[in-house]
Design a protein around this motif. Sequence first.
Motif, PDB file in Angstrom:
ATOM      1  N   THR A  57       0.855  -1.179   0.000  1.00 16.90           N
ATOM      2  CA  THR A  57       0.000   0.000   0.000  1.00 16.90           C
ATOM      3  C   THR A  57       0.892   1.230   0.000  1.00 16.90           C
ATOM      4  N   GLN A  58       0.283   2.410  -0.003  1.00 14.93           N
ATOM      5  CA  GLN A  58       1.053   3.653   0.001  1.00 14.93           C
ATOM      6  C   GLN A  58       1.184   4.227   1.398  1.00 14.93           C
ATOM      7  N   ASP A  59       1.027   3.399   2.412  1.00 16.42           N
ATOM      8  CA  ASP A  59       1.164   3.894   3.776  1.00 16.42           C
ATOM      9  C   ASP A  59       2.598   4.303   4.048  1.00 16.42           C
ATOM     10  N   GLU A  60       2.753   5.260   4.964  1.00 17.12           N
ATOM     11  CA  GLU A  60       4.069   5.802   5.268  1.00 17.12           C
ATOM     12  C   GLU A  60       4.988   4.760   5.886  1.00 17.12           C
ATOM     13  N   LEU A  61       6.076   4.448   5.206  1.00 18.22           N
ATOM     14  CA  LEU A  61       7.140   3.593   5.729  1.00 18.22           C
ATOM     15  C   LEU A  61       6.637   2.247   6.232  1.00 18.22           C
ATOM     16  N   SER A  62       5.506   1.803   5.772  1.00 19.82           N
ATOM     17  CA  SER A  62       4.964   0.542   6.262  1.00 19.82           C
ATOM     18  C   SER A  62       5.254  -0.560   5.260  1.00 19.82           C
ATOM     19  N   GLN A  63       5.061  -1.768   5.714  1.00 15.42           N
ATOM     20  CA  GLN A  63       5.234  -2.926   4.848  1.00 15.42           C
ATOM     21  C   GLN A  63       3.901  -3.643   4.656  1.00 15.42           C
ATOM     22  N   ARG A  64       2.801  -2.918   4.824  1.00 15.83           N
ATOM     23  CA  ARG A  64       1.493  -3.525   4.681  1.00 15.83           C
ATOM     24  C   ARG A  64       1.116  -3.665   3.211  1.00 15.83           C
ATOM     25  N   GLY A  65       0.333  -4.655   2.927  1.00 16.11           N
ATOM     26  CA  GLY A  65      -0.078  -4.870   1.557  1.00 16.11           C
ATOM     27  C   GLY A  65      -0.919  -6.118   1.414  1.00 16.11           C
ATOM     28  N   VAL A  66      -0.997  -6.620   0.200  1.00 18.88           N
ATOM     29  CA  VAL A  66      -1.806  -7.777  -0.131  1.00 18.88           C
ATOM     30  C   VAL A  66      -0.937  -8.779  -0.870  1.00 18.88           C
ATOM     31  N   PHE A  67      -1.039 -10.045  -0.492  1.00  9.24           N
ATOM     32  CA  PHE A  67      -0.304 -11.093  -1.188  1.00  9.24           C
ATOM     33  C   PHE A  67      -1.083 -11.548  -2.424  1.00  9.24           C
ATOM     34  N   GLY A  68      -0.336 -11.995  -3.416  1.00  8.56           N
ATOM     35  CA  GLY A  68      -0.968 -12.490  -4.626  1.00  8.56           C
ATOM     36  C   GLY A  68       0.060 -12.998  -5.607  1.00  8.56           C
ATOM     37  N   THR A  69      -0.376 -13.164  -6.848  1.00 11.16           N
ATOM     38  CA  THR A  69       0.474 -13.666  -7.925  1.00 11.16           C
ATOM     39  C   THR A  69       0.734 -12.552  -8.923  1.00 11.16           C
ATOM     40  N   LEU A  70       1.997 -12.359  -9.259  1.00  6.99           N
ATOM     41  CA  LEU A  70       2.395 -11.362 -10.249  1.00  6.99           C
ATOM     42  C   LEU A  70       2.626 -12.083 -11.576  1.00  6.99           C
ATOM     43  N   VAL A  71       1.946 -11.615 -12.618  1.00  8.80           N
ATOM     44  CA  VAL A  71       1.945 -12.304 -13.911  1.00  8.80           C
ATOM     45  C   VAL A  71       2.369 -11.328 -14.998  1.00  8.80           C
ATOM     46  N   CYS A  72       3.170 -11.799 -15.946  1.00  7.18           N
ATOM     47  CA  CYS A  72       3.547 -11.012 -17.121  1.00  7.18           C
ATOM     48  C   CYS A  72       3.064 -11.747 -18.366  1.00  7.18           C
ATOM     49  N   VAL A  82      -5.006 -12.624  -3.395  1.00  6.76           N
ATOM     50  CA  VAL A  82      -5.606 -13.826  -2.815  1.00  6.76           C
ATOM     51  C   VAL A  82      -6.835 -13.485  -1.986  1.00  6.76           C
ATOM     52  N   ARG A  83      -7.313 -12.268  -2.090  1.00 10.84           N
ATOM     53  CA  ARG A  83      -8.509 -11.878  -1.356  1.00 10.84           C
ATOM     54  C   ARG A  83      -9.710 -12.684  -1.823  1.00 10.84           C
ATOM     55  N   ALA A  84     -10.601 -12.900  -0.897  1.00 10.69           N
ATOM     56  CA  ALA A  84     -11.876 -13.534  -1.254  1.00 10.69           C
ATOM     57  C   ALA A  84     -12.682 -12.562  -2.104  1.00 10.69           C
ATOM     58  N   PRO A  85     -13.576 -13.054  -2.960  1.00 14.86           N
ATOM     59  CA  PRO A  85     -14.344 -12.163  -3.839  1.00 14.86           C
ATOM     60  C   PRO A  85     -15.072 -11.066  -3.082  1.00 14.86           C
ATOM     61  N   GLY A  86     -15.563 -11.350  -1.879  1.00 16.95           N
ATOM     62  CA  GLY A  86     -16.291 -10.333  -1.129  1.00 16.95           C
ATOM     63  C   GLY A  86     -15.412  -9.227  -0.597  1.00 16.95           C
ATOM     64  N   GLU A  87     -14.091  -9.481  -0.514  1.00 14.96           N
ATOM     65  CA  GLU A  87     -13.176  -8.483   0.007  1.00 14.96           C
ATOM     66  C   GLU A  87     -12.708  -7.499  -1.052  1.00 14.96           C
ATOM     67  N   GLU A  88     -12.924  -7.799  -2.306  1.00 14.07           N
ATOM     68  CA  GLU A  88     -12.482  -6.917  -3.377  1.00 14.07           C
ATOM     69  C   GLU A  88     -13.396  -5.694  -3.459  1.00 14.07           C
ATOM     70  N   PRO A  89     -12.830  -4.502  -3.706  1.00 11.04           N
ATOM     71  CA  PRO A  89     -13.666  -3.311  -3.847  1.00 11.04           C
ATOM     72  C   PRO A  89     -14.531  -3.375  -5.097  1.00 11.04           C
ATOM     73  N   GLU A  90     -15.636  -2.646  -5.060  1.00  8.22           N
ATOM     74  CA  GLU A  90     -16.545  -2.634  -6.197  1.00  8.22           C
ATOM     75  C   GLU A  90     -15.966  -1.787  -7.332  1.00  8.22           C
ATOM     76  N   HIS A  91     -16.228  -2.213  -8.552  1.00 10.94           N
ATOM     77  CA  HIS A  91     -15.758  -1.480  -9.722  1.00 10.94           C
ATOM     78  C   HIS A  91     -16.950  -1.231 -10.632  1.00 10.94           C
ATOM     79  N   LEU A  92     -17.488  -0.019 -10.538  1.00  3.10           N
ATOM     80  CA  LEU A  92     -18.662   0.312 -11.322  1.00  3.10           C
ATOM     81  C   LEU A  92     -18.294   0.860 -12.695  1.00  3.10           C
ATOM     82  N   PHE A  93     -17.034   1.264 -12.849  1.00  2.00           N
ATOM     83  CA  PHE A  93     -16.533   1.770 -14.120  1.00  2.00           C
ATOM     84  C   PHE A  93     -15.474   0.791 -14.605  1.00  2.00           C
TER      85      PHE A  93
END
Length: 741
Positions: A57-72, A82-93
């Motif tokens: 995340t963009q928090d100050e000097l923190s190491q917080r974030g979300v784990f997942g898979t990086l793909v190219c 790896v968040r559950a579907p209910g944890e993902e923010p809504e995307h109306l656009f």
Amino acid sequence: MSSLGAAGGKSAKASFVSYVTPEEIKAEKDFGQTDKLPNLLPGEVVFCSASTVLKYTQDELSQRGVFGTLVCTNFRVAFVSVRAPGEEPEHLFKNKLYGENDIPLSCVDNIYGVYEDKRKLITGGIVKNKFPSKLVIHCKDLRVFQFSLTYSLEEDAKRIFQGISHHCLELKSLRNVFAFSFCENHTFPEMKRQQRTMMFDSLDDWAQDMGRLKGACRLVAENAQFDLSPHLPQFFIVPTNVSDADLTPFQGNGLPMWCWSHHSGCALFKTSSLPVTLLQEDPVAQAYMEKMLNAVAQTYLFSVKTEDLSDTLPSVPDIQLAYNKFKHFFLIENTTDFWLSDVKWLSSLDSCGWLDIIRQCLQKAVEVVECLEKENANVLIMEEGGSDLCCVISSLAQLMLDPFYRTLPGFQSLIQKEWVAGGHRFLDRCNQLHLKDKENVSPVFLLFLECVWQLVRQYSPAFQFSETYLTVLSDSVHVPVYSTFLFNSQYHRYTFVQAESPQTPPSLLRCPVVWDWSVQFDCKAQELFINPLYTEKMQRVSQRSQLHKHQRQLSLPGSKQSPKKGFFKEETDNLKKILRVKRLSRWMSPDPCSSSREFYQAWLRRPLDYHGLILPCLEGPWLHLWMQRYLRWVQEVQIFGGGLVTVLSQLNGLLEEVRGLRRELDLRGSAGPPTSRLQRTRGSRVESQGWGSRVCLSSSFPFSALRRNSSYKPSLPSSLLHGLGPSGDGVQDLDDPESVV
């Protein structure tokens, strides 16, 4: 987002220690099975991936974030959490091509690697076996991504780092751009014919546009197969007195091409200028330019104004240099960087020169308009190549003069005519192929969109399209799917298609154009492209409405005047001697700045007509920052529940209610009691405002939105609060949840 400085006066240190192994993290996050992959598009291929990647995340000097898979892949760099579907923010656009955690390869601007707390800029040539512990990606749409590779397997981390560096930074051939793989595996329906965008790739489109404006020029079709010159469009319009023999002497350089005709009879032309040394030394070139100027002058009243934009506006490298300084203030990696830059933010923005270039371009366009509207003189603008600043100025002048180009299909037609058919070098200027030599890279098209946004902001009811439309268009330049931005000219496109498939005519290139918005967005999302304030009918007011006084946070100090004074002027004696021009207009004031101010003041005294001439105000703080584009990813400046989007949302609701009442009036007597009709109307209003029923709108909507049950509390970083001394403690108490009653 929790408060970053709620723990006291001392500044936090970047000291994160993990007491779990990557294997334990995998077990906890259920990584033991297969890597999660994004939903692939037709023709999209995965090159490499790495699991257990931490997206910060963009928090100050923190190491917080979300784990997942990086793909190219061959289209994007994607992060799948790896968040559950209910944890993902809504995307109306929601964009159909890529998500909020996806970066199209051509959208990558710079990549940085962190090696033992040392940050290095990554270039394709220095990628070796060693991989960084942290990867920072700056995007051309001003997003910033930070990934930790510490918890991934060493082999996976090395592979994903090398894969991203190679496919985002190394030079590639045009054939390897994802658009062609995408189109070979997917078919696109033809765009709707109603309100059709003119593509200006046929004689009919050019004839229709000239007929609409009643232009007194002639259409040239001899270059349909580029037999005349590869530097000229397939179809174009020249003054009537230009003969066929005049089309080829200098490969199109010096040939005046028609842009627009005024109702009085005068017209706007542009050309690629001949080198000054050639004009001074070659009598043939001198005679040719004199003949072309006479041909332009004879279009109306034998009057012509000429302007070399290379002498009076910043060069293409200057534009790139100014924008590189400007964009730096919006690539925010953490809150500390943001708040530290806030101290001198406005003055820093002004000093980089980008906003002053916008002001100069708008001023030059006003001068073109003055010559056409007030002086009724033909105008010929020129520059080396004729496909950069000529496109900017001619397009802006037409937007100010012609209400058709302020509609959505009209604006898209204008870009097709002046930029695509006009030969703007989109491929090189946008660096779609990751060229090592960036001499030709410059955001000229973005400069034009910036100028258009200033007009939209000042005269919103005059434009059918919205600010969101302009922002999406600026993003779409870096989506490698559309043929609109993949070529440097019509000849480049023609030769590429012929080389790939000699039997296939260039008109059958299957890549979609950017104007087919259904490729990216559904119908509901496309509704945000329409400006609800647009007035479709003529609307005159007795007094010009006062423009709102800008807030200090949104306005910028007046920029320095450009030292270049070559505004529209009488031809100098030297130029007369070179070109031997016999008759030139003598109406222009010796002081062009004073003349432009008088022209603007005279226009202000007239009743405002949103379907007539519009002129921008360029003095003082009237030039604003395009906040939606530049600050949409910076959460600290978002206004939750406020901003322009809230006003537009309410206006949309009111407009829907008015439309519903009109429909009820048309059908009165056939429906139930008045109360039920009103309830149905209000119900349709609520339905039309479906955005607000599911999310808490912010000033960055629709690009950033919170779910209704989420919250955000901005806070100053602890390092800055500590520097504030005793007063900082008082501010800190405001962020303490226990102090809230």
